[in-house]
Each structure stands twice: as C-alpha cells, then as structure tokens.
Motif scaffolding. Structure first.
Motif, PDB file in Angstrom:
ATOM      1  N   ASN A  70      -6.756   4.992   1.839  1.00 22.92           N
ATOM      2  CA  ASN A  70      -5.653   5.252   2.757  1.00 22.92           C
ATOM      3  C   ASN A  70      -4.734   6.370   2.287  1.00 22.92           C
ATOM      4  O   ASN A  70      -3.996   6.944   3.090  1.00 22.92           O
ATOM      5  N   ASN A  71      -4.772   6.680   1.005  1.00 22.39           N
ATOM      6  CA  ASN A  71      -3.983   7.798   0.480  1.00 22.39           C
ATOM      7  C   ASN A  71      -4.777   9.099   0.460  1.00 22.39           C
ATOM      8  O   ASN A  71      -4.244  10.134   0.035  1.00 22.39           O
ATOM      9  N   ASP A  90      -9.092   6.081  -3.462  1.00 23.34           N
ATOM     10  CA  ASP A  90      -7.911   5.502  -2.809  1.00 23.34           C
ATOM     11  C   ASP A  90      -7.943   5.920  -1.343  1.00 23.34           C
ATOM     12  O   ASP A  90      -7.392   6.955  -0.962  1.00 23.34           O
ATOM     13  N   GLY A  94       0.836  -1.185   0.000  1.00 21.58           N
ATOM     14  CA  GLY A  94       0.000   0.000   0.000  1.00 21.58           C
ATOM     15  C   GLY A  94       0.875   1.240   0.000  1.00 21.58           C
ATOM     16  O   GLY A  94       1.677   1.446   0.914  1.00 21.58           O
ATOM     17  N   ASP A  95       0.752   2.050  -1.041  1.00 21.57           N
ATOM     18  CA  ASP A  95       1.585   3.242  -1.139  1.00 21.57           C
ATOM     19  C   ASP A  95       0.905   4.223  -2.078  1.00 21.57           C
ATOM     20  O   ASP A  95      -0.083   3.882  -2.748  1.00 21.57           O
ATOM     21  N   ASN A 138      -5.121  -3.573  -4.084  1.00 17.87           N
ATOM     22  CA  ASN A 138      -4.356  -2.382  -4.470  1.00 17.87           C
ATOM     23  C   ASN A 138      -3.971  -2.389  -5.941  1.00 17.87           C
ATOM     24  O   ASN A 138      -2.898  -1.917  -6.329  1.00 17.87           O
ATOM     25  N   TYR A 164       1.286   2.686  -7.283  1.00 14.34           N
ATOM     26  CA  TYR A 164       0.788   2.001  -6.087  1.00 14.34           C
ATOM     27  C   TYR A 164      -0.433   2.730  -5.537  1.00 14.34           C
ATOM     28  O   TYR A 164      -0.516   3.964  -5.568  1.00 14.34           O
ATOM     29  N   SER A 218      -3.493   2.316  -2.110  1.00 17.45           N
ATOM     30  CA  SER A 218      -3.615   1.792  -0.756  1.00 17.45           C
ATOM     31  C   SER A 218      -5.078   1.752  -0.341  1.00 17.45           C
ATOM     32  O   SER A 218      -5.630   2.747   0.114  1.00 17.45           O
ATOM     33  N   ASN A 219      -5.682   0.600  -0.562  1.00 20.98           N
ATOM     34  CA  ASN A 219      -7.071   0.302  -0.196  1.00 20.98           C
ATOM     35  C   ASN A 219      -8.059   0.993  -1.125  1.00 20.98           C
ATOM     36  O   ASN A 219      -8.620   2.047  -0.814  1.00 20.98           O
ATOM     37  N   ARG A 226       2.001  11.049   0.006  1.00 22.82           N
ATOM     38  CA  ARG A 226       1.833  10.565   1.377  1.00 22.82           C
ATOM     39  C   ARG A 226       2.546  11.426   2.409  1.00 22.82           C
ATOM     40  O   ARG A 226       2.279  11.314   3.599  1.00 22.82           O
TER      41      ARG A 226
END
Length: 880
Positions: A603-604, A601, A571-572, A872, A582, A584-585, A625
């Motif tokens: 988590n980002n 996205d 996750g990125d 992802n 990348y 992330s979720n 991030r």
C-alpha cells in the motif's frame, strides 16, 4: 525230436514246446499220447481273481493365488496343486494298504498343514477327507532402534516426538529416547508438538534404519516471537492488561459505579470488562459464538452487540444489532431479552409483516427507566417504557429525510449515536444526513449542527459546521459514532472519518475537542490523532474513554491522549526504529547475506529495508505517502510490489503488476521482464515478454528467476529471457505432466527443486529439475476439500490455506498456513509440525512460542533465523 538247448531262455523254450504238443494232439509225431479209454481227466485250476484297490484325495484351502503346493502319497511322486479346492492322487492302492499323505514342498510365503488324523490310515474304501489348510507365513521382523538424546527441554515443558507418522510419544525431561523401526525400512522422526515457549529441532531425523542404533539428537531452546519493526497490533479477542488485550471493532462503551468500563466488542460477539487498572476480561458471551442465547456469563450468546446503556444499579442494556433485540445484563452477568425484533421494530405502530432492515444502534436510559433506541434501519427513535411498552417517539418509519418538526412530521436518515441531556432531550447523530439532531421529550426534532447531506470537517457555527459521520447505506456493517452530553451542557461526539472528538457548545458552535485529524498518535489532546473513533463515555474527573475502530480503547485525561487497552492495526509509511516505524500491507520478505530484511510494502508502493537493529528506511519506490504514484510504466518506479526474492549477489526481484523488476544493491530499479502496462502470455526476451497474473517468485543460485503466472511456472534467465517450465489447468496430478492450481508461495533448494504451496489443493508440492511433480505433504486426493490443521507425516498432515514458503540450510521448509494463522515446518522427509501461531486466533501476540500471528509472509536469514511479516510488522524468532 530235437532237443531244446538249455541255453535258451524259458520264454523261447515255451515257444518251441507248444508246436510239439500241438502235433501230438493232432495224431502226428508218431504215437497216441491221449489217456487210455476210461481214464479220468484231471480238473484245470481257475486263474486267481485280482485284489480290490482304492483312491486317496481330499480338499485344499487357503492357497494364495499364483502359488504351488506339492503333496505326496506314501513318498511317491509329488502331486502339484495350484489352487484351493478338491484334489486326488492319480494312483490307487490295494485294499488293506497303509497310506500316508505328506507335504512335499511348501508354497512360497505360506505354511500348509494336514489336519490331524486325516492324512493317514489303512485303506478299506476310497478316502476323500484329507484336509489341507494353508496360511500366509508372517514375515521375519528384524527391528532396529532409532534413538538419541533430548537436550534443553525446560522443567515442566512437554515435547512430543513421532516416527513415521505413528503415535506421538511425550517427553517431560531431557535425556535419552528411542523408537523401534523395521530394519532396512525408512524412518522419519519429527516433532509432533513443540513445548510451550521453546523451539526444538531434530538432527539426523530421516534415513534408512540399519542394524546399529541410529543416533538422533533433539535440541530445544527457549524461543520467543519478538517484534523487530512496525506495529503488530490489530483485531483479536485476547484478555489481559493494556496493550496485551485485543478487541475486534469495539463500539458502545459505558462505566459502572465502580469505574469499570464495559465495551460492546462487536465482531467478537461479546461484552468485555476493563477494570480501572486496564485489565481486560470477557464479561458475558463467548468469542466467535454468533447466536442469540440468554444465560449466565459465557453461556450467553450475542450477534453484533452495538450500543450500551447502564442504570443506577449497574444493569447493562445492549442493542444486539444483528438479531435486533434489546438485551439486559445484571451485574452478576445474567443475560435476558427485554424485547425481540418484532417488538422493537414493528409493534404497535408498524405492521408485523414489515421485513425491512431494522438495525438497532445507539441506546440511552433516562432517570425514569425509559430506554431510547436509535432504530437506524427504520429511521426512527423507539422508546421502551419500564412496563415493556414500545412506541415510536419520533421519525417516520422507512422514510429517509431531514425534516425538523413535531414527532409525526420529523424525519431521520440513519440515526445511530444517541445521548440524553439534563433536560431530558435526546441528542442524536443522524449519519446519512451528516447532522446532529435534538429531540424533545415529546418527540419534536430540531437540527443542532451540520449541513444536510454535506460531509466535511469544518468548525464554526452549527448551521455551517460539517462532520464526517459513516454512512448507514454505504459503510459496511455500520460503525456507531459515540455521543455524550457533558455536565456543562456541551455535546461531545466522535467524528469518525475526521479522526477527532468534536464539541458542540451551548451556543451551537462546533470546535475540536481533541485530535489533529485522521491517524494514530498518543500525546497532548491538540496534537493527538484518532483513527475512526466510535463509542465514547465520560468518566470521573473529566476523563473520556473512546472506543476506536482500530480495535483499541483510548483515554483522554488531563489533556493527554493514551492507549488504554488493545493494540491498533495501523497502516502508514513512516521510517524509524522498531515500533516507531509503520508499514501498510506487507506482501513479501527477503533477507540478504548481511541479515538486512527487505519488505514488499504494497500500500505504500515501496520496498522498505529493515536492519538487524530494527531501523526502517525506504529503499526503493515511493519515498513517503504524500508523493503521488504515477500510473505509467516508468522503469525506475515500484508501484504495486507483490512478492520479492533476492539472489546471492544481493539483487532484489519484485513482482509489480505484470512485470518483474530488478533492484540492484545500490537501489537502482529496472524492468527485468514483462510490461508494467500490458499483460498477456508471451515467452520472449525482456520487455517483449508478457505475463498475465503473477503471484509468487523465487530465485535460484544461478540467478534464474521463477514466477508463478496463472496456471504456469515460468523462468526468467539472468538476461531477461522468459520460458515456460510447467503448464497446467486448475487440477491436481503428480508425475511428468503434473497439474496444480492456485500457488501463493514458492522457493528453490540448492539442487534446483522448486517447492510451492498449492493452496487450492491444500498441500505442498515439489517440481524437480527434470519436470517431475510430486506432493511432499498435505492432501493427496484429487478434487478433495479436506482442510485442517493436523500435524503428521506426508499425507497425514493437513493444511488450510498454505501460502508463503521459506527454506533453511538443512532443507526444512517453512509454510505460512493462512487459514490456520500458523507457521508450519516440513522436514525433507515430509514430517509436518506447527511452530508459530495458535490455530483459529487471528491476532499478533509476541512472547513465548507458539505465540500468535495474523497471517504471514516468510523469509530465512543467512543464520537460518526465521522472519515473519504479519499485521504490518516484521517479527522474528528469538532463540537464546
């Protein structure tokens, strides 16, 4: 006397004669008419006696309720019978008369017959044995033919078709096919099973059967699940070569004399084998079969295999952390138990009644055949001699501390990884103390490196260096940080949270051996990144193999880090092309008219854009991030995107906590309705409206946005006005006052019908524009816990946890069935088939369908191409 006119009727003449005779008898009328005295009087003849007569009757059986049967006796007036039972005709017939009972009129839908011989005869007594039986008349069946042609089916492939949820019929070649269907009745033809590597679509699949043959076409194309952008790796159990293989939390690793690498695949409950060429197979155990069973190969069972050791004869020794057993595996794959839980965690120096957590972790074997086990839960190091005797080498049972000293005085707190140096000393990672400890053959303990209780990543002299080991008492299902002693005498260890391999030199100094820090990058050792490294083992020529808690095995050789087997789940937030990007979720997808895919996205904290060429950019929200997300209600921020939809003008609508944001095609962000900060339930305009728990979103052709909010469906008009469309408690009922429960996906068709996945009820529902709710497919019984993966028609189909929905131009629905890890297709007539994914396999594998996915969110492009967000990654179905 007077004469009687001859014109009078005889009856009237008799009336006139009678008085005359009476007068004569009385002596009147002149003259005596009596016979002379002494003459004989003639006898009077008696009236004849009436003849005997008899009744006719019998019994009736099988007459349908509400029906009427008419029967006749000798062709007379019909007798109407309205129910089964005894009956009789009202009129009698003279003895000796011939009688015949006949059916005058049959009841509707039935045929009644008189038992042979019972309905006729000659009367000599009352008749009561006429037996009539009625049976329902089979309807006249007129069949129609539903048929057509199959095109494109590849040689060796098998396609199964089914009509109206009946028995599937398999076809192995292209050509004609047909089904019989009742004329005038509905038909629904669908794919019951897709051929491997292909995707077949049915055209003209549903309607009403007519006299003429109804044409249906089935077109099959080669189809593959391909990755468009992102990672697409993660946990799994697949065997194969290199990145085609999958692991789930690999821990301990060892090498045998032939260079084969053995891996304790913890969450798959198996031991895996990797050849020097990188080909992965399951050596012993059976994936997902959690138990403790000795036996050969796949018949054996493990709980959570954690630590591995090996002897010169290539026998493996395994700590089964869950069952607290010490197991042995021969080179032929025969598994046996060397020591069970009471032996390894109690006897002889711990009371047998002790019930504390005894988790067995790292294991190592010395040249004499002694096995040393880190008994993490009891904070001791245990020793098993070749004769089977088990003793405590050092540490104090159930005492957590970091005291150095002699065997009886020293303490540990969560010992896990363990290695052996050339002098017979044990090197132990003491995770909750964040220390690396050294244990002499007599059990005396010293601290080799680390600061007691202080986590960090500082290099330098052992006494000041810090580590990032996982905590025994805080990290769920304790990882096993690996440790080995190099030929030079240096100690090489996996620094779990720092994402590095660290080295403790003979002088006690701690340095970085490989890895720049937490992440996942292959390349030169100094700049590579690791993410949660676990077990490590030394190979020939200085090679190092590293298990990683990202479900992969890495390799360090000649100063380069590479992925040896498995594919990581990363996750990125990295923009780029294809696999270089990348996410992330991923919680939602939407596709514009040009085929660009927009990704929620989570988590980002961003909306990402993916072109058809796989180029990923950040479209809205956090740019990268490193930028801190503000907690305030700024209207130009996207903080927690959880669901996304797009209108025909290209405007995006995003669920963000308790508000719905609108993102214009130029990327500008506004709040359409609700508040980012305040939740509630208020139907109102724009910012004054309140939402409680948003979980799904869709938009219609007029720009109206529909959201699921707790147990309600709400509508947001283009000007931001919010109204309630349907409201329910958590229940299940169809009709004008329909009830539903947890909704995780919704979509609208061109007619304004709202389809939604009712995950709690495990079905797909429909809400019409006039407010009528119905069930399209899946469970149709209130309060039912039925769950499954069966394809079929309507109620015959089964779902596990239906979620995200998409709809194509023909009205076919696509459902992400989360509990089964599949994507299902539902025709407008309710026929369900499985398109993508393998039931029970939670892992992403590209390639010929059905392939594999790890959950999914769905979207349909303007060309009816299906897009899938999973692990992802953004994937799509590539048709030839």
């Amino acid at each position: 006397m007077f004469a009687i006119s001859p014109l009078l009727p005889r009856r009237l003449a008799a009336v006139f004669v009678a008085p005359v005779m009476l007068l004569a008898a009385c002596g009147g009328g002149g003259g005596d008419s009596s016979p002379p005295q002494g003459a004989a009087i003639p006898p009077v003849a008696p009236a004849p006696a009436p003849g005997a007569s008899y009744g006719v009757g019998g019994s009736l059986g099988g007459l349908a309720a509400g029906s009427e049967l008419k029967v006749a006796l000798n062709g007379g007036l019909p007798l109407v019978l309205g129910q089964s039972g005894a009956f009789s005709f009202p009129n009698s017939l003279a003895s000796g008369t011939t009688y015949a009972v006949t059916i005058a009129a049959q009841p509707a839908g039935q045929t009644c017959t008189i038992a042979g011989g019972s309905g006729s005869g000659t009367l000599a007594a009352n008749v009561g044995n006429v037996a009539i039986t009625c049976e329902t008349t089979p309807p006249v069946v007129t069949l129609a033919t539903i048929g057509g042609s199959i095109a494109g089916l590849e040689a060796g492939a098998t396609l199964s078709l089914v009509n109206n949820g009946g028995t599937p019929v398999a076809y192995n070649t292209s050509g004609s096919f047909s089904f019989s269907n009742l004329q005038g009745a509905p038909y629904s033809l669908s794919v019951a099973r897709q051929p491997a590597g292909q995707w077949c679509k049915v055209t003209g699949s549903a309607g009403i059967a007519t006299e003429a043959t109804t044409p249906v076409t089935v077109n099959c194309q080669s189809a593959q699940l391909v990755l468009l952008a992102g990672n697409g790796g993660g946990p799994g159990s697949a065997n194969g070569a290199g990145t085609n293989a999958r692991f789930t939390r690999p821990m301990g690793v060892v090498l045998d004399s032939a260079g084969n690498l053995f891996v304790a695949d913890r969450d798959n409950s198996v031991i895996r084998k990797i050849t020097p060429a990188g080909v992965v197979s399951t050596f012993v155990g059976s994936t997902g079969q959690f138990a403790s069973v000795d036996g050969a190969g796949n018949a054996a069972r493990f709980g959570s295999p954690l630590g591995l050791a090996i002897d010169p004869d290539d026998n493996l020794y395994v700590t089964d952390a869950w069952f607290n057993k010490l197991r042995k595996i021969t080179p032929a794959g025969m598994v046996s138990t060397l020591a069970d839980k009471p032996t390894m965690t109690g006897a002889p120096d711990v009371p047998a009644t002790d019930t504390s957590w005894h988790l067995l972790a790292g294991i190592v074997r010395d040249a004499a055949g002694n096995l040393y086990v880190a008994n993490s839960g009891n904070n001791v190091i245990r020793k098993r001699a070749p004769d089977g005797t088990v003793t405590t080498l050092t540490g104090r049972h159930n005492v957590c501390g970091h005291a150095d000293g002699a065997a009886g005085a020293a303490t540990f707190c969560g010992p896990t990884g363990i290695a052996l140096d050339a002098s017979g000393n044990l090197i132990v990672i003491d995770v909750d103390n964040q220390l690396v400890r050294k244990v002499s053959p007599q059990g005396a303990v010293t601290t080799l490196a680390g600061v007691p209780g202080q986590a960090g990543g500082r290099d330098g002299p052992g006494a000041t260096a810090t580590f990032g080991f996982p905590h025994f008492f805080y990290d769920a299902r304790l990882p096993l940080p690996g440790i080995v002693v190099e030929p030079s005498g240096s100690v090489l260890l996996a620094d779990y949270y720092n994402g590095r391999l660290r080295r403790i030199g003979p002088n006690g100094d701690v340095t970085a051996a490989a890895g720049l820090g937490e992440g996942y990058i292959d390349g030169d050792a100094a700049n590579a990144r690791f993410r949660n490294p676990t077990g490590i083992v030394l190979g020939a020529g200085g090679q190092v193999f590293i298990a990683e808690d990202t479900h992969v095995i890495r390799k360090l050789a000649s100063g380069q880090v590479s992925t040896f087997a498995g594919k990581p789940l990363i996750g990125d937030q990295i923009d780029g092309v294809g696999r270089a990007a990348y996410f992330s979720n991923i919680l939602g997808l939407a596709v514009d008219a040009s085929g660009n895919i927009f990704v929620a996205d989570e988590n980002n904290h961003a909306i990402r854009k993916v072109t058809q060429a796989g180029l990923v950019t950040t479209f809205a929200g956090r740019a990268n991030r490193t930028i801190k997300i503000e907690a305030g209600p700024a209207p130009d921020q996207v903080v927690n995107p959880n669901g996304i939809a797009i209108d025909r003008a290209g405007n995006l609508y995003v669920i963000d906590r308790s508000c719905v944001r609108k993102i214009a095609p130029d990327g500008s962000v506004t709040i359409l309705a609700g508040s980012f900060v305040d939740s509630g339930y208020v139907d109102a305009a724009g910012a004054t409206a309140r939402f409680s728990m948003l979980s799904a979103i869709a938009v219609d052709d007029k720009g109206n946005v529909f959201v699921k909010d707790s147990y309600t469906f709400r509508k947001i008009s283009p000007d931001g006005s919010v109204s309630t469309v349907a409201r329910s408690g958590c229940g299940y009922r169809d009709g004008p006052q329909g009830e539903f429960c947890n909704v995780n996906g919704m979509v609208l068709d061109r007619a304004g019908n709202l389809y939604f996945s009712d995950s709690s009820n495990r079905n797909i529902r429909k809400l019409s524009p006039d407010g009528i709710m119905s069930t399209l497919a899946g469970n149709m019984v209130a309060n039912s816990s039925r769950s499954g993966s069966a394809d079929g028609q309507g109620a015959a189909a089964e779902f596990s946890s239906p979620g995200s929905l998409a709809i194509d131009s023909a009205g076919n629905l696509y459902v992400a069935d989360g509990g089964n890890y599949t994507v299902r297709m539902i025709t407008p007539a309710g026929a369900v088939s499985t398109l993508v994914g393998t039931v029970g396999r939670y892992e992403v594998h590209e390639g010929p369908l059905p392939a594999m996915i790890a959950g999914a969110v769905l979207a349909i492009g303007p060309d009816d191409r299906l897009y899938i967000g999973s692990a992802n990654a953004v994937l799509t179905i590539n048709l030839k």
